[in-house]
Design a protein around this motif. Structure first.
Motif, PDB file in Angstrom:
ATOM      1  N   LYS A 228     -23.887  25.474   6.372  1.00  0.00           N
ATOM      2  CA  LYS A 228     -23.143  24.255   6.671  1.00  0.00           C
ATOM      3  C   LYS A 228     -22.348  24.416   7.963  1.00  0.00           C
ATOM      4  CE  LYS A 228     -19.052  25.386   3.890  1.00  0.00           C
ATOM      5  NZ  LYS A 228     -18.156  24.936   2.799  1.00  0.00           N
ATOM      6  N   TYR A 229     -21.893  23.284   8.468  1.00  0.00           N
ATOM      7  CA  TYR A 229     -21.060  23.235   9.676  1.00  0.00           C
ATOM      8  C   TYR A 229     -19.861  22.360   9.361  1.00  0.00           C
ATOM      9  CZ  TYR A 229     -19.860  22.955  14.643  1.00  0.00           C
ATOM     10  OH  TYR A 229     -19.219  23.071  15.860  1.00  0.00           O
ATOM     11  N   ASP A 230     -18.691  22.983   9.159  1.00  0.00           N
ATOM     12  CA  ASP A 230     -17.492  22.201   8.852  1.00  0.00           C
ATOM     13  C   ASP A 230     -16.323  22.603   9.758  1.00  0.00           C
ATOM     14  OD1 ASP A 230     -16.898  24.684   7.796  1.00  0.00           O
ATOM     15  OD2 ASP A 230     -16.324  23.948   5.809  1.00  0.00           O
ATOM     16  N   VAL A 231     -16.645  22.994  11.006  1.00  0.00           N
ATOM     17  CA  VAL A 231     -15.626  23.342  11.993  1.00  0.00           C
ATOM     18  C   VAL A 231     -15.754  22.417  13.196  1.00  0.00           C
ATOM     19  CG1 VAL A 231     -15.562  25.752  11.258  1.00  0.00           C
ATOM     20  CG2 VAL A 231     -17.131  25.067  13.086  1.00  0.00           C
ATOM     21  N   GLU A 232     -14.798  22.533  14.126  1.00  0.00           N
ATOM     22  CA  GLU A 232     -14.846  21.710  15.340  1.00  0.00           C
ATOM     23  C   GLU A 232     -15.831  22.281  16.356  1.00  0.00           C
ATOM     24  OE1 GLU A 232     -12.333  25.053  16.761  1.00  0.00           O
ATOM     25  OE2 GLU A 232     -12.615  24.029  14.831  1.00  0.00           O
ATOM     26  N   ASP A 233     -16.205  21.465  17.353  1.00  0.00           N
ATOM     27  CA  ASP A 233     -16.945  22.006  18.500  1.00  0.00           C
ATOM     28  C   ASP A 233     -16.217  21.739  19.814  1.00  0.00           C
ATOM     29  OD1 ASP A 233     -17.855  19.219  18.851  1.00  0.00           O
ATOM     30  OD2 ASP A 233     -19.405  19.716  17.372  1.00  0.00           O
ATOM     31  N   PHE A 234     -15.029  21.113  19.730  1.00  0.00           N
ATOM     32  CA  PHE A 234     -14.173  20.919  20.915  1.00  0.00           C
ATOM     33  C   PHE A 234     -12.721  20.891  20.455  1.00  0.00           C
ATOM     34  CE2 PHE A 234     -11.678  18.499  23.925  1.00  0.00           C
ATOM     35  CZ  PHE A 234     -12.124  18.961  25.156  1.00  0.00           C
ATOM     36  N   ALA A 235     -11.842  21.491  21.254  1.00  0.00           N
ATOM     37  CA  ALA A 235     -10.413  21.466  20.942  1.00  0.00           C
ATOM     38  C   ALA A 235      -9.598  21.389  22.220  1.00  0.00           C
ATOM     39  CB  ALA A 235     -10.008  22.708  20.148  1.00  0.00           C
ATOM     40  N   SER A 236      -8.475  20.691  22.162  1.00  0.00           N
ATOM     41  CA  SER A 236      -7.552  20.630  23.294  1.00  0.00           C
ATOM     42  C   SER A 236      -6.129  20.718  22.753  1.00  0.00           C
ATOM     43  CB  SER A 236      -7.739  19.335  24.095  1.00  0.00           C
ATOM     44  OG  SER A 236      -7.387  18.214  23.297  1.00  0.00           O
ATOM     45  N   ALA A 237      -5.222  21.241  23.602  1.00  0.00           N
ATOM     46  CA  ALA A 237      -3.848  21.398  23.134  1.00  0.00           C
ATOM     47  C   ALA A 237      -2.871  21.482  24.290  1.00  0.00           C
ATOM     48  CB  ALA A 237      -3.735  22.665  22.277  1.00  0.00           C
ATOM     49  N   PHE A 238      -1.628  21.128  23.998  1.00  0.00           N
ATOM     50  CA  PHE A 238      -0.514  21.288  24.918  1.00  0.00           C
ATOM     51  C   PHE A 238       0.516  22.161  24.212  1.00  0.00           C
ATOM     52  CE2 PHE A 238       3.566  20.048  26.797  1.00  0.00           C
ATOM     53  CZ  PHE A 238       3.274  20.148  28.157  1.00  0.00           C
TER      54      PHE A 238
END
Length: 357
Positions: A228-238
Motif C-alpha cells: 500500500k501507499y499511505d504517505v505523502e509524495d510532496f511536502a513544504s514547510a516554514f
C-alpha cells in the motif's frame, strides 16, 4: 597501535550494503565483525562477500556479543528506537540510519536511553561531510555571512518513489514519505549551516498526488504491488527559530516540474550568502557596490567520500569520548520538526515544538 573497533551490523539490505562498502575502506581502524538480518540468506550472502566473521540468527544474539564495541542500525524506521535502546543497554555505541526515530517520541526514548547508558548515538547524516557543505560551514564559523536570517532548502525528485508498496510507502513502518526520507537530510544540513538555531514552531503542508495512482515510481527499492501507499509524495514547510531566523523546506519523491533532482540549500545572510546545488556551490556577496560570486572548487577525488568521513568521525568519537557532530539531539531536532509538519498539515495550524524530554 590502536585497537580495532569491532562493529555489528543489523540490516543487510541496500543501506546496510553501503555501510559494508564504507567500512571495507577502513579496515585499519574498524571492522564489521558480525551481521544479522531477518532475511537469513541475504545476511549469509553479505557475510561471504565482505568476509564477515559471524552471522547471528537474531539481533538479540548480536547485541549480546560482548566482543562488539558498537552496532550499525540499518533497518526500516519502525525498528530504529527499539534496537538502538537495546544496543545502548547492552553497552554498545550506536550508529543509526536516518531518521533517528520513526517519530519524535521514539527519538526522545533514544535520547533518554543514551543518557542512562553512557554510550553514544550518532545519526548517519552523511551530507554534512560533503566538501561544499564543509567549505560553507567554515565560512559560517568565520562569520563571513554575518547574521543568517533565512535559508531555503529542498530536494525535488521528478520520478523517484522508492519501493512502492514496501515499508518505504507504509506510514506505520516508515513514518512518512519524502519528508522523513530525504527532507530529514535537508533540514539537518540546513540547520547545521545556519549555526544550529533552536526551532520553535512549524507551519507545513503535505500532498499525495502520485503514489496513490502508482505514478512517479523510481528505481530505489523493490516494489510490492500487493502493498500500500499511505504517505505523502510532496511536502513544504516554514520553520521559525528562537533567534528570529527562518527556514523554508520543499521536498518531493515525484513532481511535475523542471528539476535536476539535486538537493539544494540557499543561505541568506546580512553580509553574504551561499547557494549549494548538488556537489556545486557558490558564495555571494557585494563589495564596492558590485555583486561578487565566488564558485567553490571541488576536486573529483573529494566527491563521494562523505560516508567514509562520517564513519571515521564515529570511530573517533568512540575512542576519544567526543560528542558526535550528528548527535542524538540533532536527530531529535529533526524528528520534532518532521512531526510538527505532519501535524500542521493535518490541522491547518502552526505547531509549536515540544522539547520536553
Amino acid at each position: 597501535m590502536k585497537k580495532l573497533v569491532n562493529i555489528g551490523l543489523i540490516g543487510a539490505g541496500s543501506i546496510g550494503d553501503v555501510h559494508l562498502q564504507t567500512f571495507s575502506k577502513l579496515q585499519n581502524e574498524a571492522i564489521i565483525k558480525g551481521i544479522t538480518d531477518v532475511n537469513k540468506e541475504l545476511a549469509k550472502q553479505k557475510a561471504q562477500k565482505f568476509l564477515i566473521e559471524s552471522i547471528y540468527p537474531t539481533s538479540e544474539t548480536l547485541l549480546n556479543d560482548t566482543s562488539l564495541d558498537a552496532v550499525i542500525i540499518a533497518v526500516p524506521n519502525k525498528y530504529h528506537a527499539s534496537l538502538a535502546i537495546q544496543a545502548l543497554r547492552a553497552g554498545k555505541h550506536v550508529l543509526i540510519e536516518k531518521p533517528m526515530g520513526i517519530n519524535s517520541e521514539a527519538a526522545k526514548e533514544i535520547v533518554r536511553a543514551e543518557r542512562e547508558s553512557g554510550k553514544l548515538v550518532m545519526v548517519a547524516h552523511q551530507m554534512r561531510w560533503m566538501n561544499v557543505i564543509q567549505q560553507v560551514k567554515t565560512q559560517v564559523e568565520k562569520d563571513a555571512f554575518g547574521s543568517i536570517y533565512h535559508a531555503k532548502t529542498g530536494w525535488f525528485r521528478r520520478k523517484g518513489i522508492p519501493g512502492w508498496g514496501s515499508w518505504f510507502t507504509q506510514k506505520d513502518h516508515s513514518g512518512g514519505g519524502p519528508l522523513i526520507d530525504i527532507g530529514v537530510h535537508m533540514v539537518d544540513v540546513a540547520l547545521h549551516l545556519m549555526g544550529n538555531p533552536k526551532p520553535i514552531s512549524v507551519y507545513g503542508s503535505t500532498y499525495a498526488e502520485f503514489g496513490p495512482k502508482q505514478k512517479g515510481i523510481g528505481s530505489w527499492g523493490i516494489p510490492d504491488w500487493k502493498g500500500k501507499y499511505d504517505v505523502e509524495d510532496f511536502a513544504s514547510a516554514f520553520i521559525k527559530m528562537d533567534n528570529g531566523s527562518s527556514l523554508t523546506l520543499e521536498v518531493s519523491w515525484a513532481v511535475h516540474m523542471d528539476t535536476n533532482n539535486d538537493p539544494f540549500i540557499h543561505l541568506m545572510g546580512s553580509e553574504g550568502g551561499a547557494s549549494l546545488i548538488g556537489n556545486r556551490g557558490k558564495i555571494l556577496t557585494e563589495q564596492f557596490g558590485r555583486q561578487i560570486d565566488l564558485d567553490l572548487s571541488v576536486e573529483d577525488s573529494e566527491i563521494g567520500d562523505e560516508r567514509v568521513q562520517l564513519s571515521k568521525h564515529f570511530i573517533e568519537c568512540m575512542r576519544e569520548g567526543k560528542k558526535p557532530i550528528t548527535s542524538s539531539m540533532s536527530g531529535l531536532t529533526n524528528n520534532l520538526i518532521i512531526d510538527a509538519i505532519y501535524k500542521s498539515s493535518k490541522t491547518g495550524k502552526e505547531i509549536e515544538l515540544d522539547w520536553e524530554i
